[in-house]
Design an enzyme around this catalytic site. Structure first.
Site, PDB file in Angstrom:
ATOM      1  N   TYR A 142       0.824  -1.209   0.000  1.00 37.59           N
ATOM      2  CA  TYR A 142       0.000   0.000   0.000  1.00 37.59           C
ATOM      3  C   TYR A 142       0.859   1.261   0.000  1.00 37.59           C
ATOM      4  CZ  TYR A 142      -4.661  -1.978   0.937  1.00 37.59           C
ATOM      5  OH  TYR A 142      -5.866  -2.620   0.852  1.00 37.59           O
ATOM      6  N   LYS A 191       2.960 -15.430   2.453  1.00 39.32           N
ATOM      7  CA  LYS A 191       3.132 -16.177   1.200  1.00 39.32           C
ATOM      8  C   LYS A 191       4.627 -16.469   1.090  1.00 39.32           C
ATOM      9  CE  LYS A 191       1.558 -17.855  -2.703  1.00 39.32           C
ATOM     10  NZ  LYS A 191       0.676 -19.054  -2.730  1.00 39.32           N
ATOM     11  N   ASP A 223      -3.169 -18.437   0.645  1.00 42.03           N
ATOM     12  CA  ASP A 223      -4.191 -19.132  -0.150  1.00 42.03           C
ATOM     13  C   ASP A 223      -4.900 -20.198   0.702  1.00 42.03           C
ATOM     14  OD1 ASP A 223      -1.771 -20.502  -0.113  1.00 42.03           O
ATOM     15  OD2 ASP A 223      -1.836 -21.118  -2.207  1.00 42.03           O
ATOM     16  N   ASP A 247      -6.385  -6.877   4.306  1.00 42.57           N
ATOM     17  CA  ASP A 247      -7.517  -6.220   3.652  1.00 42.57           C
ATOM     18  C   ASP A 247      -8.445  -7.276   3.070  1.00 42.57           C
ATOM     19  OD1 ASP A 247      -9.076  -4.156   2.435  1.00 42.57           O
ATOM     20  OD2 ASP A 247      -8.098  -4.631   0.529  1.00 42.57           O
ATOM     21  N   ASP A 251     -12.358  -8.908   4.724  1.00 41.35           N
ATOM     22  CA  ASP A 251     -13.656  -8.909   4.038  1.00 41.35           C
ATOM     23  C   ASP A 251     -14.241 -10.315   4.045  1.00 41.35           C
ATOM     24  OD1 ASP A 251     -13.452  -6.202   3.435  1.00 41.35           O
ATOM     25  OD2 ASP A 251     -14.185  -6.471   1.387  1.00 41.35           O
TER      26      ASP A 251
HETATM   27  C1  IPM Z   1     -10.319  -1.094   4.140  1.00 40.26           C
HETATM   28  C2  IPM Z   1     -10.549  -0.514   2.777  1.00 40.26           C
HETATM   29  C3  IPM Z   1      -9.360   0.365   2.423  1.00 40.26           C
HETATM   30  C4  IPM Z   1      -8.122  -0.489   2.450  1.00 40.26           C
HETATM   31  C5  IPM Z   1      -9.489   1.082   1.052  1.00 40.26           C
HETATM   32  C6  IPM Z   1     -10.774   1.871   0.942  1.00 40.26           C
HETATM   33  C7  IPM Z   1      -8.302   1.961   0.786  1.00 40.26           C
HETATM   34  O1  IPM Z   1     -10.750  -1.527   1.851  1.00 40.26           O
HETATM   35  O2  IPM Z   1     -10.179  -0.315   5.108  1.00 40.26           O
HETATM   36  O3  IPM Z   1     -10.306  -2.318   4.258  1.00 40.26           O
HETATM   37  O4  IPM Z   1      -7.825  -1.201   1.492  1.00 40.26           O
HETATM   38  O5  IPM Z   1      -7.431  -0.451   3.455  1.00 40.26           O
HETATM   39 MG    MG Z   2     -10.921  -3.456   2.703  1.00 41.92          MG
END
Ligand code: IPM
Ligand code: MG
Length: 359
Positions: A142, A191, A223, A247, A251
């Protein structure tokens, strides 16, 4: 005690859910005799519209001079075509870096009342799961060097991942200490079969693991980890991983709890100041319609009380209120699932939680 809280509502559903979290904090102040002072600052697309940049300097200085930061969400289709420096997402990275928030805590637990909303089969959910993702937040790909150059096939773009021992150590320590306060297990995800940064990551984690003999330690390739999360999530206690892997996996972890609308997060550095935000995004498709789920934002406020202000009883009170409301069958659209329940708007859900918090 009087606490100064910077409020960054941002874009999309950001304003509605942040408003809900502020109302809950006001309720807590009223009950507990504390005082919270809220000051709003611009961030994201709305900041671009009003000031020309996604992260105005007043926002950074406002956050730096407050005790903690409450954030909604940033971004939306309106700003998707802006150059990288002006994109709302850039503001998020900028504020994390400016505040030195290298530790991102993303808890994912199954709320018993929401079993029906989880996409996992009953037999996989078993007796439930409760894991904490500790994501490195201010390093890795990032923040690495990036750009365009002439490559073997003509013009190419590149991003680079770099991690120093110092960065790995400090996030590792955050994970091991978190595990000591939970079920005493750390899984580091990398990884290392391919990436050099991952090999350094793994070596450093092994060295740290030796310093925490009370914590059970294991490594997993990313993975495999993605697969294990949906195969047997209960095997995890604390997961520690890089910015990018964290990240993605957070999710995934949120979805198996039933909805990304439920998951809170805390971003911390060396001091007590933190930034607290739901892990979901700005959901432009439902913005301004009073349909959003305010629970992730409200639980983020609870994390603020716990981690930045040391007010655990007050944090417990909010979490209990959320549990009660879910157990009573109240749902926003995203968590209706197959189990039925009473469908509520964002503001009605907030009212229910306020009521439960006050009782
Ligand atoms: C998160 C979001 C952010 C990230 C984006 C919006 C930059 O997806 O906080 O998980 O990738 O960190
Ligand atoms: Mg995110």
């Amino acid at each position: 005690m009087n606490y100064q809280i910077a409020v960054l509502k941002g874009d999309g559903i950001g304003p509605e859910i942040t408003e809900s979290a502020v109302r809950v904090l006001e309720k807590i102040a009223e009950i507990s005799g504390r005082s919270f002072q809220f000051t709003e600052y611009l961030i994201g697309g709305i900041a671009v519209d009003q000031t020309g940049v996604p992260l105005p300097p007043e926002t950074v200085s406002g956050c730096l001079s407050s005790d903690s930061v409450l954030l909604g969400a940033v971004g939306g289709p309106k700003w998707d075509t802006l150059p990288p420096e002006k994109r709302p997402e850039k503001a998020l990275l900028g504020i994390r870096a400016a505040l030195g928030l290298y530790t991102n805590l993303r808890p994912a637990k199954l709320f018993p009342a929401l079993r029906g909303a989880s996409p996992l089969r009953e037999s996989v959910i078993g007796s439930g799961f409760d894991l904490l993702i500790v994501r490195e937040l201010t390093g890795g790909i990032y923040f690495g060097e990036r750009g365009y150059r002439e490559g073997r096939f003509g013009e190419e773009a590149f991003d680079t991942e770099a991690y120093s021992v110092t960065e790995i150590e400090r996030i590792g320590r955050a994970a091991f200490s978190a595990a000591q306060k939970r079920r005493g297990k750390v899984t580091s995800i990398d990884k290392a079969n391919v990436l050099e940064t991952s090999r350094l990551w793994r070596k450093t984690m092994h060295r740290l693991a030796a310093e925490y003999p009370d914590v059970a330690y294991g490594d997993l390739l990313v993975d495999n980890a993605a697969m294990q999360l949906v195969r047997n999530p209960a095997q995890f206690d604390v997961i520690v991983t890089s910015n990018l892997f964290g990240d993605i996996l957070s999710d995934e972890a949120s979805q198996i709890t039933g909805s990304i609308g439920m998951l809170a997060s805390a971003s911390l550095g060396d001091g007590v100041r933190g930034m607290y935000e739901p892990i979901h995004g700005s959901a432009p498709d439902i913005a301004g319609q009073d349909k959003a789920n305010p629970i992730a934002a409200i639980l983020s406020a609870a994390m603020m009380l716990r981690y930045s202000f040391g007010l655990s009883a007050e944090a417990d009170r909010i979490e209990r209120a959320v549990d009660l409301v879910l157990e009573a069958g109240f749902r926003t659209a995203d968590i209706m699932g197959d189990g039925g329940g009473t469908l509520l708007s964002c503001s009605a859900m907030t009212e229910k939680i306020l009521e439960a918090a006050g009782s």
